[in-house]
Every structure is written in structure tokens, then in C-alpha cells.
Design a protein around this motif. Structure first.
Motif: not given
Length: 640
Positions: A173-175, A179-183, A186-192, A285-287
């Protein structure tokens, strides 16, 4: 000074089916990134390949009477040949049956063991074989169905090694936060993030119920979980076993491109594995989304899966590459339709780009005998166009770094439009009528030709063959990988005095009606003729239809189609029947009705709910209408 590096990967594709348009989509996208970065002077590594282990492959091979490796070998060649056809420039094609990969998987497993993160226990829970995924009881849908594919899961109880994934919850979670570009997007980040905050469980990472996989080091009764095996390809493919110079140069990956259905594995399982093994995490990681076909999900049963080999053979490789990345923003779902594809080919490619090249080269042949003219008399329209070129290069660079392929192509096509406008504004056909305007005529055609040279660079990552063809027609002999890209981006680089090459049509126009009529006719031809099988009275007498009164009705979980009914068939025979009429009836509307019921149907489970019969209904328009009997017909009456 060492070059900047760039490492891009696709998922490794599972060899349980032939390649489809979704596989082509991800791989073409990765190829565009790889080609663009190479052109910019980066040292690039582009990895793709196949995932060949697991219970599904073992079962499929058994049905065919061949070994799992033989099955994998036959399917792998289909992927490799398609990548050649799609002009994919991967640096390596990895297979999980490669010896170096097996060693890498065992190495990372040992590293996780040495870190105290692997322990032996017993797994008891639900497993979806098609998805190769474990689920908890609370995650299942409609009884014991997989929340991902909807198919029935199996309850397993077997010894298993576990990975202490829970240990890395807060670190992960800290990572993600730092690192806001990791996932991406951006719309996918919240579900993870929500999934992680629900609480990471320790992960079962071995199986003993089948053998087709990589053995756990020191305990070959266990096969390593297929996702641990598959994800390791991203490091095994660049030399993790020996931790060679290639591995040190390219890891961590700059971007993993994946489909949205496997994002969780790449942003939860994979990073926690890497943390345990003491390795850096990938930068991004780009979905991307899924493709439907004419508004419908692709499936074998619907017979609407589009074969990318056929598409390339029919429309040409660059037209397909362009369409896939121009039609839909990368990250969103998209719909494939022949009309949309033909409109892109006829409009963007034939009319805009193709016509720009043809009419310009035609004027060079007409007015200058095919010799590239000189830049002589500058005016404001030239300067404006040069500014537009710089602007477009900057936009394309920004959009490709953001993995916004459709925006990059839109920017490139603004330059196509500007060049066409420049021609119309300067009207070289009018200048040609005035000898005093000869120098200006030369300049105008030179500017357009140089603009087309620049277009050939911009479109190269997306349409490499078309890029080369344009340079051939301009008779430019440059190697874009040996020349400095920064120099090539400059205007007025085209050499005057050379003769242009052979002029050809880039993209022939397609007659939309003729093509669609032909495809429709071919599809009808290929459809098997439906034969209604006649039955005898003896066959029909086996079916027992009774009057049944519906006592209760309720919806089943999250199912949109199914209702669970309690039906009285008389003489104390109360049945539970599942009926697919939920889109036509609210549950309360059925209670009290007397309906026709097939009472001797073998019980079955639908979405995990037992059904002991079938109510009869007619399909009228777009809804079901149940066969309703008169109130005076008592429950249990036999219908003959």
C-alpha cells in the motif's frame, strides 16, 4: 555515455486456445512502445511469450491423447507466426517450458523460502481451473461459481505450500501511494487498493493433484502454482538465473502491459513476490480493456471471434495496427466492427494520408519531372507549418509516454490535415501557371515533401511498413536507427535534386457495401444447416409434463436471468426449480400462477443452485412468456 534503457513486456499468453484479437492488441501496443523508444535512441528489450503449465493444459492434452508439451508446441507456433505477420519486433519469445525459466522459478521460490515467507500447510477452499485461481467462500457468486468467469469452482483440500503475502500488505500500500504511476490507468488503482485493504491472505502456491508444472525445489510431490510460474517470466526472460548484465541493465521493467482481468495478479501477487525475493518492483503496470465484436462479447459459442490472421490477410497489417490503437483509448473497452474499420481505412488512411502523398508526388512529377525541388522563397505559411511540426513531435512524445496511443495518432493526423490545408492554401496548381512564381512553387512542394518525410518518422512505430513505403516513394535512404532522432526531427532536411521513387497507392479504398455483403454471404455459407430432428410418439411419451402452482419466487444472487421457484406439483411433491425468466418477470408476478412443468427432468445445478425440473415458456419478441394454465387445473395434473 551509456544509453537509456527501456524494458516492455506483454503477458505471456496461455496455450489453451488459438491467438485472437485481444492477444494481437496487447502485442501491437507493446511493439509500438518498443519501436518508438528504439527510434528515440533507447536500448530496448521487448519480451513476449507463452504460459504453458497448469491443470487446464494437462486436462486438454489428455483429451487429445497427446502430452502437454506436444499440445503447447503446436499452439506456440501459431503465436510466433502471427507475431511475424503483425510485424512484431520482440527481442525474445519466452516459453515457461524453457529450462532457463524453470531454474528461475525455482530460484525465486527458494529466495522466498530463505526469507521465511514459504511454509507448508493444508489448503481447503475453492479453485477455478479455467482461471487457475483460488477463491474464498465469501468471494464466490451464485453458490460456488467463480466471480471472474462465472463457471463452477471445485472445493479442494490438499497439502500446499503457502506464501506469506499478508506480511507485505502495508508495504505494498505504501509503495502504491508513493508511486502514483505504478497502476495505470488511474481508474484501475482504486479497485486494487480496495482489494488490498480488505486484507491480504496468505497464498497457496503449490498443488499436488496434477504434475504438469515446475516442481517445488526439494519436494517434487508439489507443483509450483501456475501464477508464480507465469509471473516469473518477466525476470527469467532477461537472465535472472545468472543475474547477468542483461538482467542488471533492464530490471526493473518500465512497463508491463496486461489485460484488465489479470491486473490483480500483476499488482498484488507479483510485487509481493518481488519484495520477498529482495528485487525491485516494476515501474508501471498498465491494464487495457477488452474488445467486443459488433457489440457482443467474443466467444466460441457465438462464433464471433475475429481471427487476426484473416484480418491482416484481408486488410493489410498496417491498417489493422492503426485501427486497433486509433479506434479506442488504450485502457477502455472497445468494440470491433467492420464498418468502423473500413471507415478508418477509407477516411484516415486512403483519403487523408494516402491522398496527401499521391497528389504531392503527382505534382512533383508534373511540374519538376520527378526531381525533388529546392526550398527557396519562404513565407508565413511555411513558418506556421514548421511550428506545427515541433508541436506535434512534443505531443506524440508525451502521449506515448502516457500510453495514450489514440491521442498520439490524433496528433499525427493533425499534421496530415495541416499539410493538406497548406497545399490548398498555397495552391501549387495556380503557382505553376505563373513563371514568376516558379521559386515559390518549388518551396511549397519541398515543404510538403519534407512534411511527408516527417510523417514517415511519426507513423513508424504504428505502421512500420507504411513508413518504409513512404520513404521509398520519396527515395530517402536513411536508417532511422543509425541517424539521430533529434536530427531527423528537424525541418528542411530533405535533400533536393534527388528523383522520387515509384508512386504507388498506399491504401486502396474499400467498397463498404460490397465487402459487408460478401462477409454476410460467406458467414451464411459457413453456418451449419439447422436440421429439426423428428421424434416418435414413444420419444414424446418419455416426457412427463404436469401442472405446477408457483408458491414462492426469488432472485438468485447477482444473476440477471435466473429465478429460484418453489413449485407445488400435487400430492405433497414440492420442487425447487430454477427458471431463466428474471428479465421478463419480477418474482412476485409469478407467485400463484399455475404453469406447465417438465417433472421428470434430471436434476441439475444452475449457478450453483439445484433445479428439479423445468417450467415451459415461449420466447415472444425479446421476452419470455410462461405457459400458464387455467386456475381450475389442479396442481399435479398430467398434461398429455
Amino acid at each position: 555515455m551509456s544509453k537509456q534503457t527501456f524494458y516492455v513486456t506483454t503477458p505471456i499468453y496461455y496455450v489453451n486456445d488459438v491467438p485472437h484479437i485481444g492477444h494481437a492488441y496487447t502485442t501491437v501496443a507493446a511493439d509500438v512502445l518498443a519501436r518508438y523508444k528504439r527510434m528515440c535512441g533507447y536500448d530496448v528489450f521487448f519480451l513476449t511469450g507463452t504460459d504453458e503449465h497448469g491443470q487446464k493444459i494437462e486436462q486438454a492434452a489428455l483429451k487429445k491423447g497427446i502430452t502437454p508439451k506436444e499440445l503447447a508446441d503446436s499452439v506456440v507456433e501459431r503465436f510466433k507466426s502471427l507475431w511475424v505477420k503483425l510485424n512484431i519486433s520482440n527481442d525474445k519469445f519466452i516459453r515457461t517450458t524453457d529450462e532457463s525459466h524453470k531454474k528461475a522459478v525455482q530460484k525465486i521460490f527458494k529466495k522466498m523460502q530463505e526469507n521465511g515467507d514459504i511454509y507448508l500447510g493444508e489448503y481447503e477452499g475453492w479453485y477455478c481451473t479455467p482461471c487457475e485461481t483460488y477463491w474464498t467462500e465469501t468471494q464466490l457468486l451464485d453458490g460456488n461459481n467463480c466471480p471472474s468467469c462465472g463457471r463452477e469452482t471445485q472445493k479442494l483440500k490438499e497439502p500446499s505450500y503457502f506464501f506469506r503475502m499478508s506480511k507485505y500488505q502495508d508495504t505494498l500500500l505504501k509503495y502504491i501511494e508513493e508511486n502514483p504511476d505504478f497502476i495505470q490507468p488511474p481508474s484501475r488503482k482504486n479497485e486494487i487498493v480496495s482489494f488490498i485493504k480488505e486484507g491480504l491472505k496468505d497464498l497457496s502456491v503449490s498443488r499436488v493433484s496434477f504434475k504438469w508444472g515446475i516442481p517445488v525445489p526439494g519436494d517434487d510431490k508439489h507443483v509450483i502454482y501456475v501464477w508464480i510460474d507465469a509471473l516469473t517470466n518477466y525476470i527469467s526472460g532477461i537472465g535472472y538465473v545468472d543475474e547477468n548484465e542483461e538482467f542488471k541493465k533492464f530490471w526493473p521493467a518500465d512497463v508491463h502491459l496486461v489485460g484488465k482481468d489479470i491486473l490483480r495478479f500483476h499488482t498484488v501477487y507479483w510485487p509481493t513476490m518481488l519484495m520477498s525475493a529482495g528485487l525491485p518492483l516494476p515501474k508501471k503496470v498498465f491494464a487495457h480493456g477488452w474488445w467486443t465484436v459488433e457489440g457482443q462479447k467474443m466467444s466460441k459459442s457465438l462464433g464471433n471471434a475475429i481471427d487476426p490472421n484473416w484480418l491482416v490477410d484481408t486488410f493489410g497489417v498496417d491498417a489493422i495496427r492503426y485501427f486497433l490503437l486509433r479506434e479506442v483509448p488504450f485502457g477502455l473497452d472497445g468494440d470491433f466492427s467492420f464498418k468502423a474499420l473500413i471507415h478508418r481505412i477509407n477516411g484516415d488512411l486512403a483519403n487523408d494520408l494516402g491522398n496527401l502523398l499521391n497528389r504531392t508526388l503527382g505534382m512533383v512529377k508534373r511540374y519538376f519531372k520527378g526531381i525533388i525541388p529546392e526550398y527557396k522563397v519562404e513565407d508565413e505559411t511555411d513558418i506556421e507549418l514548421f511550428k506545427k511540426v515541433e508541436e506535434v513531435f512534443n505531443e506524440v512524445d508525451k502521449h506515448i509516454d502516457s500510453i495514450a496511443f489514440n491521442k498520439a495518432l490524433m496528433s499525427i493526423w493533425t499534421l496530415v490535415a495541416e499539410l493538406n490545408k497548406y497545399i490548398d492554401k498555397n495552391a501549387p496548381w495556380m503557382l505553376a501557371k505563373d513563371d514568376s512564381q516558379r521559386d515559390r512553387l518549388e518551396t511549397v512542394l519541398y515543404v510538403v515533401l519534407d512534411g511527408i518525410r516527417i510523417l514517415s518518422l511519426l507513423i513508424y512505430p504504428f505502421m512500420p511498413k507504411t513508413s518504409e513505403e513512404i520513404r521509398n516513394q520519396l527515395n530517402i535512404k536513411i536508417d532511422i536507427f543509425k541517424e539521430s532522432f533529434e536530427d531527423l526531427k528537424k525541418v528542411k532536411l530533405l535533400k533536393s535534386g534527388n528523383k522520387i521513387g515509384e508512386v504507388k497507392q498506399l491504401f486502396p479504398r474499400i467498397d463498404e457495401k460490397e465487402f459487408l455483403d460478401r462477409v454476410t454471404a460467406e458467414n451464411k455459407k459457413s453456418e451449419p444447416e439447422k436440421v429439426v430432428e423428428e421424434i416418435t410418439i414413444n420419444d414424446f411419451s418419455k416426457v412427463i409434463i404436469k401442472a405446477g402452482k408457483i408458491l414462492e419466487a426469488e432472485k438468485i444472487g447477482k444473476s440477471e436471468k435466473l429465478l429460484k421457484l418453489k413449485v407445488d406439483l400435487g400430492n405433497g411433491d414440492i420442487r425447487q426449480i430454477v427458471a431463466g425468466v428474471a428479465k421478463s418477470y419480477e418474482p412476485g408476478a409469478l407467485v400463484g400462477k399455475t404453469v406447465a412443468v417438465v417433472s421428470n427432468l434430471k436434476p441439475a445445478k444452475l449457478m450453483g443452485v439445484k433445479s428439479e425440473g423445468m417450467i415451459l415458456a415461449a420466447w415472444v419478441g425479446d421476452k419470455h412468456v410462461v405457459v400458464e394454465l387455467a386456475d381450475e387445473v389442479p396442481a399435479g395434473s398430467v398434461i398429455k
